[in-house]
Design a protein around this motif. Sequence first.
Motif, PDB file in Angstrom:
ATOM      1  N   VAL A  22       0.842  -1.203   0.000  1.00 30.67           N
ATOM      2  CA  VAL A  22       0.000   0.000   0.000  1.00 30.67           C
ATOM      3  C   VAL A  22       0.874   1.249   0.000  1.00 30.67           C
ATOM      4  O   VAL A  22       0.622   2.203  -0.749  1.00 30.67           O
ATOM      5  N   PHE A  23       1.908   1.245   0.831  1.00 36.65           N
ATOM      6  CA  PHE A  23       2.813   2.397   0.928  1.00 36.65           C
ATOM      7  C   PHE A  23       3.493   2.689  -0.403  1.00 36.65           C
ATOM      8  O   PHE A  23       3.484   3.824  -0.892  1.00 36.65           O
ATOM      9  N   LEU A  24       4.094   1.667  -1.020  1.00 34.59           N
ATOM     10  CA  LEU A  24       4.845   1.866  -2.252  1.00 34.59           C
ATOM     11  C   LEU A  24       3.949   2.337  -3.397  1.00 34.59           C
ATOM     12  O   LEU A  24       4.285   3.275  -4.126  1.00 34.59           O
ATOM     13  N   VAL A  25       2.792   1.681  -3.511  1.00 36.55           N
ATOM     14  CA  VAL A  25       1.894   2.022  -4.613  1.00 36.55           C
ATOM     15  C   VAL A  25       1.328   3.428  -4.438  1.00 36.55           C
ATOM     16  O   VAL A  25       1.297   4.222  -5.384  1.00 36.55           O
ATOM     17  N   LEU A  26       0.890   3.776  -3.237  1.00 37.84           N
ATOM     18  CA  LEU A  26       0.315   5.100  -2.992  1.00 37.84           C
ATOM     19  C   LEU A  26       1.389   6.189  -3.072  1.00 37.84           C
ATOM     20  O   LEU A  26       1.096   7.317  -3.487  1.00 37.84           O
ATOM     21  N   PHE A  27       2.606   5.864  -2.691  1.00 36.92           N
ATOM     22  CA  PHE A  27       3.696   6.837  -2.815  1.00 36.92           C
ATOM     23  C   PHE A  27       3.943   7.177  -4.285  1.00 36.92           C
ATOM     24  O   PHE A  27       4.081   8.352  -4.650  1.00 36.92           O
ATOM     25  N   LEU A  28       3.974   6.143  -5.132  1.00 40.66           N
ATOM     26  CA  LEU A  28       4.173   6.373  -6.565  1.00 40.66           C
ATOM     27  C   LEU A  28       3.009   7.155  -7.166  1.00 40.66           C
ATOM     28  O   LEU A  28       3.213   8.075  -7.970  1.00 40.66           O
ATOM     29  N   LEU A  29       1.784   6.804  -6.755  1.00 37.18           N
ATOM     30  CA  LEU A  29       0.621   7.533  -7.253  1.00 37.18           C
ATOM     31  C   LEU A  29       0.633   8.984  -6.773  1.00 37.18           C
ATOM     32  O   LEU A  29       0.271   9.902  -7.510  1.00 37.18           O
ATOM     33  N   GLY A  30       1.040   9.180  -5.526  1.00 40.31           N
ATOM     34  CA  GLY A  30       1.133  10.532  -4.976  1.00 40.31           C
ATOM     35  C   GLY A  30       2.166  11.362  -5.718  1.00 40.31           C
ATOM     36  O   GLY A  30       1.929  12.544  -6.024  1.00 40.31           O
ATOM     37  N   MET A  31       3.321  10.762  -6.019  1.00 43.53           N
ATOM     38  CA  MET A  31       4.354  11.459  -6.776  1.00 43.53           C
ATOM     39  C   MET A  31       3.839  11.834  -8.168  1.00 43.53           C
ATOM     40  O   MET A  31       4.098  12.935  -8.668  1.00 43.53           O
ATOM     41  N   LEU A  32       3.095  10.915  -8.765  1.00 40.51           N
ATOM     42  CA  LEU A  32       2.521  11.190 -10.080  1.00 40.51           C
ATOM     43  C   LEU A  32       1.507  12.331  -9.989  1.00 40.51           C
ATOM     44  O   LEU A  32       1.466  13.212 -10.850  1.00 40.51           O
ATOM     45  N   GLY A  33       0.693  12.322  -8.927  1.00 41.98           N
ATOM     46  CA  GLY A  33      -0.280  13.395  -8.723  1.00 41.98           C
ATOM     47  C   GLY A  33       0.393  14.745  -8.533  1.00 41.98           C
ATOM     48  O   GLY A  33      -0.040  15.754  -9.098  1.00 41.98           O
ATOM     49  N   LEU A  34       1.462  14.773  -7.740  1.00 41.86           N
ATOM     50  CA  LEU A  34       2.204  16.028  -7.528  1.00 41.86           C
ATOM     51  C   LEU A  34       2.850  16.507  -8.820  1.00 41.86           C
ATOM     52  O   LEU A  34       2.909  17.718  -9.091  1.00 41.86           O
ATOM     53  N   PHE A  35       3.326  15.554  -9.615  1.00 47.26           N
ATOM     54  CA  PHE A  35       3.919  15.933 -10.903  1.00 47.26           C
ATOM     55  C   PHE A  35       2.870  16.534 -11.828  1.00 47.26           C
ATOM     56  O   PHE A  35       3.136  17.514 -12.540  1.00 47.26           O
ATOM     57  N   ILE A  36       1.653  15.965 -11.803  1.00 42.44           N
ATOM     58  CA  ILE A  36       0.582  16.451 -12.672  1.00 42.44           C
ATOM     59  C   ILE A  36       0.194  17.879 -12.306  1.00 42.44           C
ATOM     60  O   ILE A  36       0.050  18.738 -13.180  1.00 42.44           O
ATOM     61  N   ILE A  37       0.037  18.153 -10.991  1.00 44.19           N
ATOM     62  CA  ILE A  37      -0.387  19.504 -10.603  1.00 44.19           C
ATOM     63  C   ILE A  37       0.720  20.527 -10.833  1.00 44.19           C
ATOM     64  O   ILE A  37       0.439  21.713 -11.029  1.00 44.19           O
ATOM     65  N   ASN A  38       1.979  20.065 -10.838  1.00 45.64           N
ATOM     66  CA  ASN A  38       3.083  20.986 -11.106  1.00 45.64           C
ATOM     67  C   ASN A  38       3.421  21.069 -12.590  1.00 45.64           C
ATOM     68  O   ASN A  38       4.124  21.996 -13.002  1.00 45.64           O
ATOM     69  N   SER A  39       2.922  20.096 -13.363  1.00 42.67           N
ATOM     70  CA  SER A  39       3.205  20.124 -14.803  1.00 42.67           C
ATOM     71  C   SER A  39       2.550  21.333 -15.465  1.00 42.67           C
ATOM     72  O   SER A  39       3.107  21.911 -16.394  1.00 42.67           O
ATOM     73  N   LYS A  40       1.366  21.722 -14.981  1.00 43.59           N
ATOM     74  CA  LYS A  40       0.709  22.920 -15.529  1.00 43.59           C
ATOM     75  C   LYS A  40       1.544  24.161 -15.227  1.00 43.59           C
ATOM     76  O   LYS A  40       1.697  25.038 -16.073  1.00 43.59           O
ATOM     77  N   LYS A  41       2.075  24.211 -13.999  1.00 39.58           N
ATOM     78  CA  LYS A  41       2.916  25.353 -13.620  1.00 39.58           C
ATOM     79  C   LYS A  41       4.167  25.413 -14.500  1.00 39.58           C
ATOM     80  O   LYS A  41       4.569  26.479 -14.969  1.00 39.58           O
ATOM     81  N   LEU A  42       4.778  24.240 -14.724  1.00 41.32           N
ATOM     82  CA  LEU A  42       5.970  24.194 -15.574  1.00 41.32           C
ATOM     83  C   LEU A  42       5.633  24.588 -17.015  1.00 41.32           C
ATOM     84  O   LEU A  42       6.394  25.302 -17.669  1.00 41.32           O
ATOM     85  N   ALA A  43       4.467  24.101 -17.487  1.00 44.45           N
ATOM     86  CA  ALA A  43       4.043  24.453 -18.846  1.00 44.45           C
ATOM     87  C   ALA A  43       3.792  25.953 -18.960  1.00 44.45           C
ATOM     88  O   ALA A  43       4.170  26.586 -19.952  1.00 44.45           O
TER      89      ALA A  43
END
Length: 291
Positions: free
Chosen positions: A24-45
């Motif tokens: 649960v920890f590993l999978v949710l950590f990866l999903l969380g990192m992906l979520g943080l990347f998505i919300i910051n991808s707009k800022k980077l764009a």
Amino acid sequence: MSSSYDKFQKRRLISSYFSVVLSVFLVLFLLGMLGLFIINSKKLADDFRENIAMTVFFKNEANDTIIKSFDAELKKAPFAKTFEYVSKDAAAKQHTDIIGEDFVTFLGENPLQNSFDIHLKADYVYRDSIAKVESQLRKNPMISDIVYDKQLVNLVNDNIKKVSMWILIISGFFTIIAVLLINSSLRLSIHSNRFIIKTMQMVGATKAFIRKPFVLRSVRLGMIGAGLAILALIGVLIYLESNFPDLGLLDDQLLIALVLISVFALGVLITWLSTYFATQRFLNLRTDDLY
């Protein structure tokens, strides 16, 4: 003998709990990192878009009053994020520094023009929007030319669309893997208790009564795994912010909080659903099928 068996059972139970929490920890950590990347991808764009400059050149007859008036217009303009006035003398100095020769002395005059370097807001750096801005500015009769890299604008927007599409595909793929991995770990945990489940059913316990302790246990494990994932995500954010402050990863705290809450909720939801259907499967099996 029974003491050794009890110890073995306890170790196996702890190992089962640990594997569930770890998955649960590993999978949710990866999903969380992906979520943080998505919300910051707009800022980077947006940062990429806002780094594209539009240069507005003025005719030589444009006096200081016209320049100041245009400066005042830009301060009120909804499309301008930042802008800088570059006088012809300042532009000549910049060119001299670049080429290493005083071309003004060589030519006998300064052929450059006064100009404004305008960085538009990200919402205006699109093919149609930037064309409208250009058309609006060209209405000023003192403007001689407007220059910006049209190909770069189109290239940036096209690439951002492609990257966004792939991010959505990868997000969906990771979400499916997350559900399958957590579901697999929980089903293995329930599988080891299948005889206990069937024994409770045979003595008259209802399905809801049998499911309840397994569901509660799995949800608790999911909460522990999600809590560890949230702590790890916060640690990564703090590390990146301290080492790369220019990224501004902690600027949008509301979206970050939303991602962390979603990680926790997802951990609870997936473990609850997986345990519910896993116990239901063994409850519906015949005794002979347990072997």
